[in-house]
Scaffold this motif. Sequence first.
Motif, PDB file in Angstrom:
ATOM      1  N   PRO A 153       0.821  -1.209   0.000  1.00 34.90           N
ATOM      2  CA  PRO A 153       0.000   0.000   0.000  1.00 34.90           C
ATOM      3  C   PRO A 153       0.848   1.249   0.000  1.00 34.90           C
ATOM      4  CG  PRO A 153       0.118  -0.899   2.195  1.00 34.90           C
ATOM      5  CD  PRO A 153       0.842  -1.864   1.302  1.00 34.90           C
ATOM      6  N   LEU A 154       0.348   2.254  -0.653  1.00 35.62           N
ATOM      7  CA  LEU A 154       0.910   3.579  -0.458  1.00 35.62           C
ATOM      8  C   LEU A 154       0.463   4.088   0.908  1.00 35.62           C
ATOM      9  CD1 LEU A 154       0.130   5.175  -3.902  1.00 35.62           C
ATOM     10  CD2 LEU A 154       2.407   4.915  -2.948  1.00 35.62           C
ATOM     11  N   ALA A 155       1.315   4.875   1.531  1.00 38.26           N
ATOM     12  CA  ALA A 155       0.908   5.445   2.800  1.00 38.26           C
ATOM     13  C   ALA A 155      -0.309   6.343   2.598  1.00 38.26           C
ATOM     14  CB  ALA A 155       2.060   6.215   3.425  1.00 38.26           C
ATOM     15  N   GLY A 156      -0.353   7.103   1.490  1.00 38.62           N
ATOM     16  CA  GLY A 156      -1.524   7.891   1.172  1.00 38.62           C
ATOM     17  C   GLY A 156      -1.858   8.870   2.274  1.00 38.62           C
ATOM     18  N   ARG A 157      -3.107   9.293   2.318  1.00 39.81           N
ATOM     19  CA  ARG A 157      -3.575  10.224   3.346  1.00 39.81           C
ATOM     20  C   ARG A 157      -3.821   9.456   4.632  1.00 39.81           C
ATOM     21  NH1 ARG A 157      -8.865  14.208   3.080  1.00 39.81           N
ATOM     22  NH2 ARG A 157      -8.476  15.238   5.099  1.00 39.81           N
ATOM     23  N   ASP A 158      -3.247   9.923   5.691  1.00 35.60           N
ATOM     24  CA  ASP A 158      -3.337   9.241   6.982  1.00 35.60           C
ATOM     25  C   ASP A 158      -4.526   9.800   7.751  1.00 35.60           C
ATOM     26  OD1 ASP A 158      -2.968   7.925   9.343  1.00 35.60           O
ATOM     27  OD2 ASP A 158      -1.070   8.896   9.855  1.00 35.60           O
ATOM     28  N   ILE A 159      -5.726   9.282   7.457  1.00 31.92           N
ATOM     29  CA  ILE A 159      -6.935   9.772   8.115  1.00 31.92           C
ATOM     30  C   ILE A 159      -6.880   9.541   9.627  1.00 31.92           C
ATOM     31  CG2 ILE A 159      -9.448   9.521   8.282  1.00 31.92           C
ATOM     32  CD1 ILE A 159      -8.559  10.944   5.771  1.00 31.92           C
ATOM     33  N   ARG A 185      11.704  15.399   5.326  1.00 33.05           N
ATOM     34  CA  ARG A 185      12.659  15.576   6.411  1.00 33.05           C
ATOM     35  C   ARG A 185      12.620  14.399   7.373  1.00 33.05           C
ATOM     36  NH1 ARG A 185      15.060  20.220   6.252  1.00 33.05           N
ATOM     37  NH2 ARG A 185      15.902  19.966   8.351  1.00 33.05           N
ATOM     38  N   GLY A 186      11.483  13.779   7.525  1.00 34.15           N
ATOM     39  CA  GLY A 186      11.374  12.702   8.497  1.00 34.15           C
ATOM     40  C   GLY A 186      12.029  11.405   8.080  1.00 34.15           C
ATOM     41  N   THR A 187      12.292  11.233   6.794  1.00 31.80           N
ATOM     42  CA  THR A 187      12.837   9.955   6.331  1.00 31.80           C
ATOM     43  C   THR A 187      14.145  10.117   5.556  1.00 31.80           C
ATOM     44  OG1 THR A 187      11.439  10.109   4.349  1.00 31.80           O
ATOM     45  CG2 THR A 187      10.560   8.867   6.203  1.00 31.80           C
ATOM     46  N   ARG A 188      14.795  11.271   5.665  1.00 32.74           N
ATOM     47  CA  ARG A 188      16.030  11.493   4.907  1.00 32.74           C
ATOM     48  C   ARG A 188      17.113  10.483   5.270  1.00 32.74           C
ATOM     49  NH1 ARG A 188      17.869  17.253   6.221  1.00 32.74           N
ATOM     50  NH2 ARG A 188      16.893  16.672   8.206  1.00 32.74           N
ATOM     51  N   ALA A 189      17.273  10.220   6.565  1.00 32.94           N
ATOM     52  CA  ALA A 189      18.345   9.310   6.987  1.00 32.94           C
ATOM     53  C   ALA A 189      18.120   7.917   6.428  1.00 32.94           C
ATOM     54  CB  ALA A 189      18.418   9.272   8.508  1.00 32.94           C
ATOM     55  N   ASP A 190      16.876   7.452   6.462  1.00 29.92           N
ATOM     56  CA  ASP A 190      16.590   6.119   5.942  1.00 29.92           C
ATOM     57  C   ASP A 190      16.776   6.062   4.429  1.00 29.92           C
ATOM     58  OD1 ASP A 190      15.962   5.234   8.498  1.00 29.92           O
ATOM     59  OD2 ASP A 190      13.856   5.791   8.306  1.00 29.92           O
ATOM     60  N   LEU A 191      16.390   7.126   3.740  1.00 31.89           N
ATOM     61  CA  LEU A 191      16.597   7.168   2.293  1.00 31.89           C
ATOM     62  C   LEU A 191      18.086   7.124   1.975  1.00 31.89           C
ATOM     63  CD1 LEU A 191      15.732   7.531  -0.634  1.00 31.89           C
ATOM     64  CD2 LEU A 191      15.568  10.007  -0.211  1.00 31.89           C
ATOM     65  N   ALA A 192      18.883   7.885   2.718  1.00 29.25           N
ATOM     66  CA  ALA A 192      20.326   7.867   2.487  1.00 29.25           C
ATOM     67  C   ALA A 192      20.906   6.477   2.715  1.00 29.25           C
ATOM     68  CB  ALA A 192      21.014   8.883   3.400  1.00 29.25           C
ATOM     69  N   GLY A 193      20.418   5.785   3.741  1.00 27.88           N
ATOM     70  CA  GLY A 193      20.895   4.427   3.995  1.00 27.88           C
ATOM     71  C   GLY A 193      20.588   3.484   2.856  1.00 27.88           C
ATOM     72  N   GLN A 244      11.667   3.598   0.328  1.00 29.32           N
ATOM     73  CA  GLN A 244      12.164   4.787   1.014  1.00 29.32           C
ATOM     74  C   GLN A 244      11.945   6.049   0.172  1.00 29.32           C
ATOM     75  OE1 GLN A 244      12.753   4.855   3.969  1.00 29.32           O
ATOM     76  NE2 GLN A 244      13.792   3.019   4.703  1.00 29.32           N
ATOM     77  N   ARG A 245      12.072   5.942  -1.135  1.00 26.90           N
ATOM     78  CA  ARG A 245      11.786   7.109  -1.974  1.00 26.90           C
ATOM     79  C   ARG A 245      10.321   7.505  -1.848  1.00 26.90           C
ATOM     80  NH1 ARG A 245      15.787   9.007  -4.864  1.00 26.90           N
ATOM     81  NH2 ARG A 245      17.372   7.682  -5.865  1.00 26.90           N
ATOM     82  N   ARG A 246       9.455   6.516  -1.839  1.00 28.33           N
ATOM     83  CA  ARG A 246       8.027   6.794  -1.727  1.00 28.33           C
ATOM     84  C   ARG A 246       7.715   7.470  -0.398  1.00 28.33           C
ATOM     85  NH1 ARG A 246       4.747   1.572  -1.308  1.00 28.33           N
ATOM     86  NH2 ARG A 246       6.207   1.034  -2.959  1.00 28.33           N
ATOM     87  N   LEU A 247       8.313   6.968   0.682  1.00 24.49           N
ATOM     88  CA  LEU A 247       8.080   7.569   1.993  1.00 24.49           C
ATOM     89  C   LEU A 247       8.670   8.971   2.069  1.00 24.49           C
ATOM     90  CD1 LEU A 247       8.808   4.481   4.282  1.00 24.49           C
ATOM     91  CD2 LEU A 247       6.580   5.433   3.664  1.00 24.49           C
ATOM     92  N   ALA A 248       9.838   9.160   1.471  1.00 24.37           N
ATOM     93  CA  ALA A 248      10.464  10.479   1.500  1.00 24.37           C
ATOM     94  C   ALA A 248       9.660  11.498   0.701  1.00 24.37           C
ATOM     95  CB  ALA A 248      11.885  10.396   0.960  1.00 24.37           C
TER      96      ALA A 248
END
Length: 992
Positions: free
Chosen positions: A446-452, A736-744, A727-731
């Motif tokens: 799933p895409l994270a999408g809108r977090d209702i 800003r919240g997932t930059r470190a994980d994307l870099a990893g 990680q790209r999708r989450l970023a």
Amino acid sequence: MSRPGPDEVRSPGARETSPAALLAPEREVVPFTGRGRELADLRAWLRSRDPVALRLVCGLGGVGKTRLTLELGRRLRRTGWTVVHVPPGAEVAAVAAVATARRALLVVDDAGHRLGLPAMLDAVAAGRGRGRLRILCTARTGGLWWRRLRWTSTLWAGRTPSVTQMALDPALDRTVGVTSDPAPGLEMDRSEDDRTLLDAAATRFARVLGRPVPEVAFQPTPDHRPRALDLQATALAAVLGGDEPGYAGPGPAMPGRDRPRPGGPPWPGFESPGADGPGTYGPGTDDEETDEQSPETTDPARALETVLDHERAGWARSAAEAGLVAGPGGSAEAALATTMLVGDTSAAGVRAALRRAGVQPAEGRADAAVAWVRAHLLEVPRLAELLVSRVLAEQEGLIAACTRDLSTQEAFGVLAFATGMGLDRPATDRSVTNVPALGGPAADLPLAGRDIPGELIAAAASALPDDGPDDLAGLMRVTRRLPRSAGALAVPVLDRLTHRVAQLAAVVGDQATQGEAMTDLGLVLIAEGEADVAVPVLQEAVGLWRGLAWTDEERYRPALCTALNNLGTGYWAVGRHVDALAVQEEVIALCGRFPAGDAPWADAEHALALQNAGVSYTELGRVGDIEAAQRAALGIYRRLAQGDPVQYEPRVAAVLGNFEALTESGRPEEALPANAEAVAIRRRLAAARPEHLGELAWSLGQLGTTLEALGRYEEAGSVLVEALQIQRRLAAENVRGTRADLAGALSALGALYSTTGRADESLRLEREALEIRRELAREHPERYLHYLAHSLSNLGVTYARRGRYDEAVLLEEEAVGIRRNLARRNARSLKYLAQSLSNLGVRYADLGRFDEALPPTQESVDMLRRLVRDQPEKYRAGLAEALANLGATLLDLGKPAEALRPMREAVAMRRQLAVENPDKHRPDLALTVSNLASALSAAGDNVAALGHAREAVEMRRRLAADLPERYRAELERSRGVLARIEAAIRNPTTVR
């Protein structure tokens, strides 16, 4: 919106049969079946000698918790038990109602959001006389609210009542058949499978609705068992397949919204499943003829959506007839969703919901509009959550309207509803990815999408009053019940509340309140990157709990263990690994003193302490202790997950991921099964709850590292590509919240591509990773300098492979400088410093600066020799590489005789490594053997060199046959070495 128990009396009101209402477990339309094992377990619990016993039954919505408790209560009543299904708000009164009963069962549905539960348990502690009292709680998951009952209720003051936990699996019991047991009077029905339940449900729904019985197409899958509610919804959707949407059919009318009495008919004119026990009706049990129908195919995972679509299709017309028309901001559905979300279903509550939704009834029709909303409230929580999720997603601004000017009680109701949605996200809230480039498992995630749910939690929590001491109790109710896994939108709000709770508790809280608030605050500070500030806060919290445990150890020992575990996390975050291990080992010792009845509290803290101790052992280099600690933690978490999978399956996956330490210790083949299982768990979790996508990407990265260590590069590449895509999708949603994980993820895939000869792709990925990590290190140097050095070194290696030596050496020099500084403060950085020093020597040699290459290379060898003495399995591969580099450097300096010793040692070590893991180490062995041949030739021993040269050619011939693009050039270099040696042997006077 709380589900009423069957003991509640409601005022009847006329309404037509709603097909969706047939799914409500209280109506008992479908025969009870398939839970023989669970009933047997509850039977044993009821028979125990304990005067008071609690049990928590966990399971996601629709697995059958409510129906199980209804069936148990119905059967117990026939044998003299007093059974009360406790309505919300009547918890203390329910205890008084059974005070004189010889055998009593109190059922508390949705216990996690019962504000009166601690007071109820206090009442049990204060007034229970003779006889047996059983309290059966149900919830989607346990968590903090469950564990913290231990010190928030006086039931545990100086005593240890029996507390147990069980979970309902979606799969119905196919194997257990239990005959009548006369002692508790529980006749146990024979087990049925999904197919039988589906057909029985279709038969019953068709009878009630006056429809033909359809043949329902259903293909079970072994790796995914639908929940009982989904199977019933599948059957209902098939029955409704030919209906006009919104029409209930000619079946018997349903009297208002009254719930049926246990054991009685659901409504007049409908035959109950059985007068004295659960029916065993299945397909074909009715005598009437049914029309032939072609099978209707419905995916059980989407069946509730189909049922809701049917309901919604009929609402517009009936709402208009009741005077409900869409206003500037909303519709009748919005009013219905708002009412269920806020939870006040009284006439006044519905009027307030109409105002919030912007729905203005027609003149003179206000009462009719209110009656319409109350008559159409969905009785099944998952259907209600599905409707609310859809309506809030469709109508912009409705979340703000729903959460504006909430009372404290209303805000808590919204939080409870949203938390349930977050744990068991409606299908409509999970869009599916469509990424053709992946071509793999991630395409179905799933895409994270809108977090209702997250938006609701953030909005409702922000509405809570927090101005003064009187608000402390309400805020703590929220912080105890909202998990930090509630989502990216909710976490900042929860963190703010935690800070505010700590401030208020310091002023007006008692010792336990202060200890709890500071324990929570310490973890929040660590998550915010303020570990130095967190440690003294956690130390103070531990001191408070130590004092309380001194006065009543049984009651407060679990809280002390929690505080100690959090303090260990704080010590780890600031690099105080010896101190962290000391408190973790104290928790392990304390957990050994818990009595048997304390497993729900002791096991969770014990497993966490073992898991964290394994990490501390890793940091301290105690390799022999790591595996035992992690395996012990894994065993406990597996057992806990059987009782509460939502809470503990992610912990199981986390511990399995920690087995990556085996890869770092040179045992990747042992790490592989654990890493693969972690991915499987997190893939399943992420398919249902997008907030697990980050953890899935992390586990994929660990699996990719292990596969790479095994030399399975193609498989590693596929896994790491999937991790990067996630990680790209989450970023893209939370940069800003997932930059470190994307870099990893970028760094891991870039390093693999560099190793496998895909330098251009590697450069692109590694440059992007380096840019992100430079930015992170500027913002938080203590946390990210280590990772910056990693990216610098990786990119330097890749530049060197492309012949860009000047750029490579500058990057490695920068990495060495960073790692020297880090190693002065943390010995763990020594191995990375040794690696960078060895690389730096190679970079100097690439530029012909051989005199400069020798010192860092020799320093690397000396450093790794010290590390190998303590941890040979972990560092011998690194030492072999450093020795090979040292030999090559000495050879470059024209010192072939001195080069032979480190080269021979490197060959010997790599021969052993290649025996243990040929795919991983044979290429390095071939390189070292070829270099040794060159050194022997340079030293004048061409006869000895010849055998090594031939061996190197043969090894590289086999490697090039499998991967020609990668090894063809290396094969040609070895052939050139062999040719020169053969020429020197043939004509020793002319070949130099």
